[in-house]
Design a protein around this motif. Structure first.
Motif, PDB file in Angstrom:
ATOM      1  N   ARG A  29       0.815  -1.209   0.000  1.00 52.03           N
ATOM      2  CA  ARG A  29       0.000   0.000   0.000  1.00 52.03           C
ATOM      3  C   ARG A  29       0.858   1.273   0.000  1.00 52.03           C
ATOM      4  O   ARG A  29       0.374   2.355  -0.326  1.00 52.03           O
ATOM      5  CB  ARG A  29      -0.946   0.001   1.199  1.00 52.03           C
ATOM      6  N   GLY A  30       2.137   1.133   0.332  1.00 50.22           N
ATOM      7  CA  GLY A  30       3.051   2.263   0.203  1.00 50.22           C
ATOM      8  C   GLY A  30       3.259   2.675  -1.245  1.00 50.22           C
ATOM      9  O   GLY A  30       3.563   3.838  -1.532  1.00 50.22           O
ATOM     10  N   GLU A  31       3.133   1.709  -2.151  1.00 49.25           N
ATOM     11  CA  GLU A  31       3.172   1.968  -3.596  1.00 49.25           C
ATOM     12  C   GLU A  31       4.468   2.658  -4.049  1.00 49.25           C
ATOM     13  O   GLU A  31       4.482   3.406  -5.028  1.00 49.25           O
ATOM     14  CB  GLU A  31       1.958   2.799  -4.026  1.00 49.25           C
ATOM     15  N   ILE A  32       5.566   2.390  -3.339  1.00 48.90           N
ATOM     16  CA  ILE A  32       6.857   2.960  -3.760  1.00 48.90           C
ATOM     17  C   ILE A  32       7.853   1.842  -4.102  1.00 48.90           C
ATOM     18  O   ILE A  32       9.044   2.079  -4.217  1.00 48.90           O
ATOM     19  CB  ILE A  32       7.451   3.887  -2.685  1.00 48.90           C
ATOM     20  N   GLY A  33       7.328   0.633  -4.273  1.00 50.19           N
ATOM     21  CA  GLY A  33       8.173  -0.506  -4.587  1.00 50.19           C
ATOM     22  C   GLY A  33       8.022  -1.586  -3.538  1.00 50.19           C
ATOM     23  O   GLY A  33       8.120  -1.304  -2.339  1.00 50.19           O
ATOM     24  N   ALA A  34       7.778  -2.797  -3.969  1.00 41.93           N
ATOM     25  CA  ALA A  34       7.556  -3.918  -3.056  1.00 41.93           C
ATOM     26  C   ALA A  34       8.830  -4.750  -2.900  1.00 41.93           C
ATOM     27  O   ALA A  34       9.800  -4.586  -3.639  1.00 41.93           O
ATOM     28  CB  ALA A  34       6.418  -4.793  -3.575  1.00 41.93           C
ATOM     29  N   ALA A  35       8.811  -5.645  -1.919  1.00 44.05           N
ATOM     30  CA  ALA A  35       9.900  -6.599  -1.744  1.00 44.05           C
ATOM     31  C   ALA A  35       9.953  -7.534  -2.948  1.00 44.05           C
ATOM     32  O   ALA A  35       8.934  -7.743  -3.627  1.00 44.05           O
ATOM     33  CB  ALA A  35       9.694  -7.390  -0.453  1.00 44.05           C
ATOM     34  N   PRO A  36      11.110  -8.126  -3.236  1.00 45.39           N
ATOM     35  CA  PRO A  36      11.277  -8.902  -4.473  1.00 45.39           C
ATOM     36  C   PRO A  36      10.200  -9.965  -4.719  1.00 45.39           C
ATOM     37  O   PRO A  36       9.592 -10.008  -5.796  1.00 45.39           O
ATOM     38  CB  PRO A  36      12.662  -9.536  -4.295  1.00 45.39           C
ATOM     39  N   TRP A  37       9.938 -10.846  -3.749  1.00 47.96           N
ATOM     40  CA  TRP A  37       8.946 -11.892  -3.976  1.00 47.96           C
ATOM     41  C   TRP A  37       7.547 -11.321  -4.094  1.00 47.96           C
ATOM     42  O   TRP A  37       6.685 -11.890  -4.775  1.00 47.96           O
ATOM     43  CB  TRP A  37       9.012 -12.932  -2.859  1.00 47.96           C
ATOM     44  N   ASP A  38       7.300 -10.176  -3.444  1.00 50.62           N
ATOM     45  CA  ASP A  38       5.979  -9.543  -3.548  1.00 50.62           C
ATOM     46  C   ASP A  38       5.801  -8.864  -4.901  1.00 50.62           C
ATOM     47  O   ASP A  38       4.678  -8.759  -5.407  1.00 50.62           O
ATOM     48  CB  ASP A  38       5.789  -8.540  -2.411  1.00 50.62           C
ATOM     49  N   VAL A  39       6.890  -8.390  -5.491  1.00 50.95           N
ATOM     50  CA  VAL A  39       6.824  -7.876  -6.862  1.00 50.95           C
ATOM     51  C   VAL A  39       6.346  -8.983  -7.795  1.00 50.95           C
ATOM     52  O   VAL A  39       5.490  -8.768  -8.667  1.00 50.95           O
ATOM     53  CB  VAL A  39       8.200  -7.353  -7.327  1.00 50.95           C
ATOM     54  N   LEU A  40       6.871 -10.196  -7.584  1.00 48.89           N
ATOM     55  CA  LEU A  40       6.452 -11.329  -8.410  1.00 48.89           C
ATOM     56  C   LEU A  40       4.968 -11.636  -8.214  1.00 48.89           C
ATOM     57  O   LEU A  40       4.226 -11.803  -9.197  1.00 48.89           O
ATOM     58  CB  LEU A  40       7.293 -12.557  -8.068  1.00 48.89           C
ATOM     59  N   SER A  41       4.531 -11.693  -6.954  1.00 47.73           N
ATOM     60  CA  SER A  41       3.118 -11.982  -6.697  1.00 47.73           C
ATOM     61  C   SER A  41       2.213 -10.897  -7.263  1.00 47.73           C
ATOM     62  O   SER A  41       1.143 -11.182  -7.816  1.00 47.73           O
ATOM     63  CB  SER A  41       2.876 -12.140  -5.189  1.00 47.73           C
ATOM     64  N   GLN A  42       2.636  -9.624  -7.131  1.00 41.51           N
ATOM     65  CA  GLN A  42       1.873  -8.524  -7.722  1.00 41.51           C
ATOM     66  C   GLN A  42       1.742  -8.697  -9.227  1.00 41.51           C
ATOM     67  O   GLN A  42       0.660  -8.542  -9.798  1.00 41.51           O
ATOM     68  CB  GLN A  42       2.566  -7.191  -7.441  1.00 41.51           C
ATOM     69  N   GLY A  43       2.864  -8.992  -9.865  1.00 41.51           N
ATOM     70  CA  GLY A  43       2.851  -9.144 -11.317  1.00 41.51           C
ATOM     71  C   GLY A  43       1.933 -10.259 -11.767  1.00 41.51           C
ATOM     72  O   GLY A  43       1.140 -10.103 -12.699  1.00 41.51           O
TER      73      GLY A  43
END
Length: 205
Positions: A29-43
């Protein structure tokens, strides 16, 4: 000694896993960049009709399957990590508002990083086994002989690259996470380590 401390260890495991998911939600929810594995889940979540938490669970299961050729041992904490972090992240994402001003989003990210780090210290301190992703890292380290930092960096670069290509949020927060999560987790691991006998316990994240 083990029996008397078992209730505390179980409490640390369950509270830690729940707070870990909440920490992930705050950082997203900070929307300034997620942790690596969370970037994958987001994608991945942008391309399939599944929630972030469900994708996190499925990703954890795939990672656990990769443990088999590495001959890594599962613990009850490993399995609960795979099953509980995703739902708690979904709860956090439902409760934490999106589209906030930048100053508040930065605050969300900072809160998330601190909560996640404290949660890591709690569940690792319970000594119930490593989480799926760190178990993959230590397993590859043992099989290849490469230094831990090289294995971790290699895994996370690949994960971020795939997640970013799918539309995951990569930003200054991703870099901040990479630089700060290690020292913060180390602090909280020392703070929450349960002692069994004369030694503190801790078994990976």
């Amino acid at each position: 000694m083990r029996g008397r401390r078992l209730p505390r260890r179980i409490a640390q495991l369950l509270i830690g896993l729940f707070l870990y998911g909440v920490g992930i939600a705050f950082m997203i929810r900070g929307e300034i960049g997620a942790a690596p594995w969370d970037v994958l889940s987001q994608g991945i979540s942008l391309h399939v009709p599944l929630s972030f938490g469900v994708i996190t669970i499925l990703t954890s299961i795939v990672v656990l399957l990769l443990w088999l050729p590495l001959r890594q041992r599962y613990g009850i904490g490993t399995l609960l990590n795979a099953l509980l972090v995703g739902p708690s992240a979904d709860i956090g994402l439902l409760l934490i508002p999106t589209g906030q001003p930048l100053w508040l989003r930065v605050g969300f990210f900072v809160i998330g990083l601190l909560v996640l780090s404290a949660a890591t210290g709690l569940y690792i301190g319970g000594h119930f086994g490593p989480g799926p992703r760190d178990g993959l890292m230590t397993g590859l380290h043992k099989r290849t002989g490469w230094p831990i930092w090289i294995v971790r960096t290699g895994i996370e670069v690949v994960v971020v690259a795939v997640g970013w290509s799918l539309g995951g949020n990569v930003g200054i927060g991703t870099l901040a996470f990479a630089l700060l999560v290690g020292p913060l987790c180390q602090y909280f691991m020392r703070l929450f380590a349960v002692r069994i006998g004369s030694q503190p316990t801790g078994a990976g994240a």
